[in-house]
Scaffold this active site. Sequence first.
Site, PDB file in Angstrom:
ATOM      1  N   HIS A 121       0.868  -1.280  -0.164  1.00 34.82           N
ATOM      2  CA  HIS A 121      -0.074   0.017  -0.062  1.00 34.82           C
ATOM      3  C   HIS A 121       0.863   1.271  -0.210  1.00 34.82           C
ATOM      4  O   HIS A 121       1.762   1.598   0.944  1.00 34.82           O
ATOM      5  CB  HIS A 121      -0.894   0.096   1.173  1.00 34.82           C
ATOM      6  CG  HIS A 121      -1.904   1.018   1.401  1.00 34.82           C
ATOM      7  ND1 HIS A 121      -1.889   2.017   2.299  1.00 34.82           N
ATOM      8  CD2 HIS A 121      -2.849   1.605   0.469  1.00 34.82           C
ATOM      9  CE1 HIS A 121      -2.864   2.911   2.159  1.00 34.82           C
ATOM     10  NE2 HIS A 121      -3.540   2.691   1.112  1.00 34.82           N
ATOM     11  N   ASP A 175      -1.255   6.372  -5.597  1.00 29.80           N
ATOM     12  CA  ASP A 175      -2.161   7.371  -5.807  1.00 29.80           C
ATOM     13  C   ASP A 175      -1.539   8.403  -6.724  1.00 29.80           C
ATOM     14  O   ASP A 175      -0.375   8.513  -6.870  1.00 29.80           O
ATOM     15  CB  ASP A 175      -2.450   7.988  -4.532  1.00 29.80           C
ATOM     16  CG  ASP A 175      -2.869   6.974  -3.441  1.00 29.80           C
ATOM     17  OD1 ASP A 175      -3.933   6.569  -3.529  1.00 29.80           O
ATOM     18  OD2 ASP A 175      -1.972   6.397  -2.405  1.00 29.80           O
ATOM     19  N   GLU A 179       0.532  -0.794  -4.703  1.00 28.93           N
ATOM     20  CA  GLU A 179      -0.418   0.116  -4.991  1.00 28.93           C
ATOM     21  C   GLU A 179      -0.047   1.800  -4.645  1.00 28.93           C
ATOM     22  O   GLU A 179       0.753   1.875  -4.036  1.00 28.93           O
ATOM     23  CB  GLU A 179      -1.746   0.120  -3.819  1.00 28.93           C
ATOM     24  CG  GLU A 179      -3.157   0.785  -3.936  1.00 28.93           C
ATOM     25  CD  GLU A 179      -3.093   2.247  -3.337  1.00 28.93           C
ATOM     26  OE1 GLU A 179      -3.649   3.144  -3.479  1.00 28.93           O
ATOM     27  OE2 GLU A 179      -2.225   2.430  -2.714  1.00 28.93           O
ATOM     28  N   GLU A 187      -4.240   4.147  -8.275  1.00 34.95           N
ATOM     29  CA  GLU A 187      -5.631   4.906  -7.801  1.00 34.95           C
ATOM     30  C   GLU A 187      -5.771   6.286  -8.234  1.00 34.95           C
ATOM     31  O   GLU A 187      -4.783   7.014  -8.026  1.00 34.95           O
ATOM     32  CB  GLU A 187      -5.853   4.961  -6.323  1.00 34.95           C
ATOM     33  CG  GLU A 187      -7.060   5.429  -5.703  1.00 34.95           C
ATOM     34  CD  GLU A 187      -7.111   5.452  -4.452  1.00 34.95           C
ATOM     35  OE1 GLU A 187      -8.043   6.673  -3.842  1.00 34.95           O
ATOM     36  OE2 GLU A 187      -6.656   4.833  -3.599  1.00 34.95           O
ATOM     37  N   HIS A 201      -0.708  10.920  -2.476  1.00 32.01           N
ATOM     38  CA  HIS A 201      -2.104  10.506  -2.175  1.00 32.01           C
ATOM     39  C   HIS A 201      -3.047  11.773  -1.916  1.00 32.01           C
ATOM     40  O   HIS A 201      -4.218  11.874  -2.186  1.00 32.01           O
ATOM     41  CB  HIS A 201      -2.182   9.835  -0.495  1.00 32.01           C
ATOM     42  CG  HIS A 201      -3.365   9.590   0.012  1.00 32.01           C
ATOM     43  ND1 HIS A 201      -4.245  10.467   0.737  1.00 32.01           N
ATOM     44  CD2 HIS A 201      -4.221   8.240  -0.516  1.00 32.01           C
ATOM     45  CE1 HIS A 201      -5.237   9.579   0.817  1.00 32.01           C
ATOM     46  NE2 HIS A 201      -5.547   8.716   0.243  1.00 32.01           N
TER      47      HIS A 201
END
Length: 250
Positions: free
Chosen positions: A15, A45, A43, A117, A58
């Site tokens: 993450h 962002d 993962e 994301e 993020h």
Amino acid sequence: MAPTSRAALHPCVAHRGWSGGAPENTLAAFRLALSEPSVYWIELDVHLSKDEVPVVIHDGTLNRTTNGKGKVSERTALQLSQLDAGSWFHPIYAGEPIPTLAQVMSLVYGRACLNIELKEDAQEGGLLVRRVVELVRAYRMESAVVITSFDRRLIEQAKKQAPEFRTGLITDKKPKDLIPQLQSLGASVLSIDYRLVTPKLLAETATASIGVMAWTVNQPGDLARLASMPEPFQICTNYPDRWLAAVAKG
């Protein structure tokens, strides 16, 4: 069940990189994740800079994870790269920059898959989606990427611009019509709060051929509970080492 099979049943997604050991969404965190051979997914962002470059961070603002202030979208990629995105985590990471998505792709190409994301799109017309799609195609990583978002509009735009891409809806809710919602979006992945993962949900998603990623699981007890489930799904965590310990207990 052997540890190797349990790890395969519940693959780890690092993450924001290995964000429990290095500053989130930085090359340091991604390198740390890549140092563990069992981690195949990362993962991250993405926001769009002022000059339309996808950058990996993020928040829509700089205040929490950098020495800058204000909105990400108000600075160019070069200006963003000159900020310190590491000191907040630990002094040894002082000077760690905000990376571009292209830099991350260059690092992970052929070594791991990416869950990208998409955050809020400050520009009109799906520009964030378009720039991300262009990069994925340029690096020929279509088969190694899933594009996810809380924002259904961004998922719709991604499927429109790149029908062949895998997409996923992120949610912290489990409405009764969740599966039809995913199907209407053309999403092949459900990214969901780990507390909502149940055998019933996993059976429903399996029947609909929808993959599941449970986020964000950091406590050893929660990791062990999820790793003991017989149904296959991904486990997203800040601590891949804790995931390894959990899957090894099988």
